[in-house]
Design a protein around this motif. Structure first.
Motif, short mmCIF file in Angstrom:
data_model
loop_
_atom_site.label_atom_id
_atom_site.label_comp_id
_atom_site.label_asym_id
_atom_site.label_seq_id
_atom_site.Cartn_x
_atom_site.Cartn_y
_atom_site.Cartn_z
N LEU A 1 0.84 -1.20 0.00
CA LEU A 1 0.00 0.00 0.00
C LEU A 1 0.88 1.25 0.00
O LEU A 1 0.57 2.22 -0.71
CB LEU A 1 -0.94 -0.01 1.21
N THR A 2 1.97 1.23 0.75
CA THR A 2 2.88 2.37 0.76
C THR A 2 3.43 2.64 -0.64
O THR A 2 3.45 3.79 -1.09
CB THR A 2 4.05 2.12 1.75
N ALA A 3 3.83 1.58 -1.33
CA ALA A 3 4.34 1.74 -2.70
C ALA A 3 3.25 2.29 -3.62
O ALA A 3 3.53 3.14 -4.47
CB ALA A 3 4.87 0.41 -3.23
N CYS B 1 1.41 9.42 -13.37
CA CYS B 1 1.08 8.58 -14.52
C CYS B 1 1.35 7.11 -14.23
O CYS B 1 0.72 6.23 -14.82
CB CYS B 1 1.81 9.05 -15.78
N GLU B 2 2.24 6.83 -13.28
CA GLU B 2 2.50 5.43 -12.91
C GLU B 2 1.30 4.85 -12.16
O GLU B 2 0.93 3.70 -12.37
CB GLU B 2 3.78 5.35 -12.07
N PHE C 1 -3.93 6.44 0.90
CA PHE C 1 -4.89 5.48 1.43
C PHE C 1 -4.27 4.79 2.64
O PHE C 1 -3.06 4.58 2.68
CB PHE C 1 -5.24 4.44 0.36
N THR C 2 -5.11 4.45 3.61
CA THR C 2 -4.60 3.79 4.82
C THR C 2 -4.84 2.29 4.81
O THR C 2 -4.35 1.58 5.67
CB THR C 2 -5.24 4.39 6.10
N SER C 3 -5.60 1.80 3.81
CA SER C 3 -5.83 0.36 3.68
C SER C 3 -6.23 0.05 2.24
O SER C 3 -6.68 0.94 1.51
CB SER C 3 -6.94 -0.11 4.64
N VAL D 1 -2.36 -4.74 -5.15
CA VAL D 1 -1.86 -4.08 -3.94
C VAL D 1 -2.28 -4.86 -2.70
O VAL D 1 -3.36 -5.46 -2.68
CB VAL D 1 -2.33 -2.60 -3.89
N LYS D 2 -1.40 -4.83 -1.70
CA LYS D 2 -1.72 -5.46 -0.42
C LYS D 2 -1.42 -4.49 0.70
O LYS D 2 -0.60 -3.57 0.54
CB LYS D 2 -0.93 -6.76 -0.26
N ASP D 3 -2.09 -4.69 1.83
CA ASP D 3 -1.82 -3.84 2.98
C ASP D 3 -0.37 -4.04 3.42
O ASP D 3 0.21 -5.11 3.25
CB ASP D 3 -2.77 -4.17 4.13
N ASP D 4 0.20 -2.98 4.03
CA ASP D 4 1.60 -3.05 4.48
C ASP D 4 1.76 -4.03 5.62
O ASP D 4 0.87 -4.39 6.31
CB ASP D 4 2.08 -1.66 4.94
#
Length: 173
Positions: A7-9, A16-17, A42-44, A170-173
């Motif tokens: 999620l951080t990434a 544009c990415e 986003f936080t989740s 995407v996955k949560d951190d």
């Protein structure tokens, strides 16, 4: 890039990415990623899913029809020509739509054409949550719906597809 990313990434993706990565979570609808990007950070992952669902909910009925029309027919011409998006091809394969009998192919194609003639857009169902028999049954049953019911149902199915596509990315951190 290897998926799923953290999620951080995802929050740190350049403009544009972000659009490149998330531009097809709603089929061929980069505008959704453009709009959702503005809501970062986003936080989740659930917040990401909710943001894309909120994008769909905020569209007018006519705009929803445009989004629905961007989806390919199930087991249709684009699939036969190998021209589906990577995501759609994988989803249709998961549902078994790449292994239809000639009878099933004819039945789906006839029902797809009848459905599109009535509603003006392709039949949408979350293929990853269905198999051939339930897709055929859904095509036949939902033909009896009103246009308003089908716009609502198709939008709900797009939300399911979108959520699964996001979870692939995407996955949560």
């Amino acid at each position: 890039m290897n998926y799923p990313i953290s999620l951080t990434a995802a929050n740190d993706l350049y403009g544009c990415e972000f659009e490149r990565v998330f531009g097809n979570v709603i089929e061929l609808c980069v505008d959704a990623a453009v709009q959702v990007k503005k809501q970062r950070p986003f936080t989740s992952v659930d917040e990401v899913v909710d943001a894309f669902a909120g994008y769909l909910d905020g569209l007018s009925e006519n705009e929803k029809v445009v989004v629905i029309q961007r989806h390919p027919d199930l087991a249709g011409r684009l699939a036969a020509e190998g021209k589906l998006t990577t995501e759609s091809a994988s989803e249709q394969k998961t549902a078994g739509l790449d292994r239809l009998t000639p009878e099933q192919k004819t039945l789906i194609n006839c029902n797809n054409e009848r459905y599109k003639a009535k509603f003006g857009f392709p039949f949408i169902i979350c293929a990853r949550e269905n198999k051939v028999a339930s897709i055929i049954e859904g095509l036949q049953r939902r033909y009896n719906n009103t246009l308003a019911q089908e716009i609502q149902t198709a939008t709900g199915e797009i939300k399911k597809i979108c959520k699964l596509r996001i979870l692939d990315l995407v996955k949560d951190d």
